[in-house]
Motif scaffolding. Structure first.
Motif, short mmCIF file in Angstrom:
data_model
loop_
_atom_site.label_atom_id
_atom_site.label_comp_id
_atom_site.label_asym_id
_atom_site.label_seq_id
_atom_site.Cartn_x
_atom_site.Cartn_y
_atom_site.Cartn_z
N THR A 184 0.83 -1.21 0.00
CA THR A 184 0.00 0.00 0.00
C THR A 184 0.86 1.25 0.00
O THR A 184 0.51 2.26 -0.63
N LEU A 185 2.00 1.23 0.68
CA LEU A 185 2.91 2.39 0.65
C LEU A 185 3.36 2.67 -0.77
O LEU A 185 3.32 3.82 -1.22
N PHE A 186 3.78 1.65 -1.49
CA PHE A 186 4.22 1.86 -2.87
C PHE A 186 3.07 2.28 -3.77
O PHE A 186 3.27 2.94 -4.78
N LEU A 187 1.85 1.90 -3.40
CA LEU A 187 0.67 2.32 -4.14
C LEU A 187 0.38 3.80 -3.92
O LEU A 187 -0.02 4.50 -4.84
N THR A 188 0.61 4.32 -2.71
CA THR A 188 0.27 5.71 -2.39
C THR A 188 1.42 6.69 -2.67
O THR A 188 1.16 7.91 -2.69
N LEU A 189 2.62 6.23 -2.86
CA LEU A 189 3.75 7.15 -3.04
C LEU A 189 3.58 8.15 -4.20
O LEU A 189 3.90 9.32 -4.03
N PRO A 190 3.10 7.77 -5.36
CA PRO A 190 3.04 8.75 -6.46
C PRO A 190 1.95 9.80 -6.35
O PRO A 190 1.99 10.80 -7.06
N PHE A 191 0.97 9.63 -5.47
CA PHE A 191 -0.14 10.57 -5.41
C PHE A 191 0.27 11.89 -4.76
O PHE A 191 0.88 11.91 -3.70
N GLY A 192 -0.06 12.99 -5.40
CA GLY A 192 0.18 14.32 -4.85
C GLY A 192 1.60 14.82 -4.96
O GLY A 192 1.94 15.83 -4.36
N VAL A 193 2.44 14.15 -5.72
CA VAL A 193 3.84 14.56 -5.84
C VAL A 193 3.98 15.43 -7.08
O VAL A 193 3.53 15.09 -8.16
N ARG A 194 4.61 16.57 -6.88
CA ARG A 194 4.91 17.47 -8.01
C ARG A 194 6.42 17.54 -8.16
O ARG A 194 7.14 17.70 -7.19
N SER A 195 6.86 17.42 -9.40
CA SER A 195 8.31 17.48 -9.64
C SER A 195 8.77 18.93 -9.65
O SER A 195 7.98 19.86 -9.73
N GLN A 196 10.08 19.11 -9.57
CA GLN A 196 10.66 20.46 -9.61
C GLN A 196 10.36 21.12 -10.95
O GLN A 196 10.12 22.33 -11.00
N GLN A 197 10.35 20.35 -12.00
CA GLN A 197 10.07 20.90 -13.32
C GLN A 197 8.62 21.39 -13.41
O GLN A 197 8.34 22.45 -13.95
N GLU A 198 7.67 20.63 -12.86
CA GLU A 198 6.27 21.03 -12.89
C GLU A 198 6.03 22.27 -12.03
O GLU A 198 5.23 23.13 -12.39
N ALA A 199 6.74 22.36 -10.91
CA ALA A 199 6.54 23.49 -10.01
C ALA A 199 7.34 24.72 -10.44
O ALA A 199 7.10 25.81 -9.94
N GLY A 200 8.31 24.54 -11.33
CA GLY A 200 9.15 25.65 -11.76
C GLY A 200 10.14 26.09 -10.70
O GLY A 200 10.58 27.23 -10.68
N GLU A 201 10.48 25.18 -9.80
CA GLU A 201 11.38 25.50 -8.69
C GLU A 201 12.65 24.66 -8.75
O GLU A 201 13.11 24.15 -7.75
N GLY A 202 13.21 24.48 -9.93
CA GLY A 202 14.40 23.66 -10.07
C GLY A 202 15.60 24.21 -9.34
O GLY A 202 15.90 25.40 -9.39
N VAL A 203 16.28 23.35 -8.60
CA VAL A 203 17.49 23.71 -7.90
C VAL A 203 18.68 23.24 -8.74
O VAL A 203 18.66 22.13 -9.27
N GLU A 204 19.67 24.08 -8.86
CA GLU A 204 20.85 23.78 -9.67
C GLU A 204 21.51 22.49 -9.19
O GLU A 204 21.75 22.29 -8.00
N GLY A 205 21.75 21.56 -10.14
CA GLY A 205 22.44 20.32 -9.82
C GLY A 205 21.53 19.17 -9.41
O GLY A 205 22.03 18.11 -9.08
#
Length: 91
Positions: free
Chosen positions: A19-40
């Protein structure tokens, strides 16, 4: 068939991890989607994983799944004879 406490805990432990592996992807936003990329860093890295919330949801959902499985077992739907007949395996 009655389960011992250690067997029930082992089954719950496996259900909890699945169930943990089932719920991990929900609600996650990547740095690219959020526009908050950190260098490196990878652009697909999560901005905020909210693991505390995911652990709570995992515990609640796995308790529901475990209770449903135990109810099905107690009702006779998950006995070895029925499952082997369903899969075509002779006993």
């Amino acid at each position: 068939m009655a389960y011992t406490i250690s067997t029930a805990l082992a089954i719950y432990f496996v259900i909890w991890w699945v169930t943990l592996f089932l719920t991990l992807p929900f609600g996650v936003r990547s740095q690219q989607e959020a526009g908050e990329g950190v260098e490196g860093t990878d652009p697909g890295a999560p901005v905020m994983a909210r693991m505390g919330r995911k652990l709570i949801w995992t515990t609640l959902l796995s308790a529901v799944f475990f209770a449903a499985g135990m109810a099905a077992n107690n009702a006779g739907y998950l006995n070895i004879e029925r499952l082997s007949k369903l899969m075509g395996v002779p006993l």
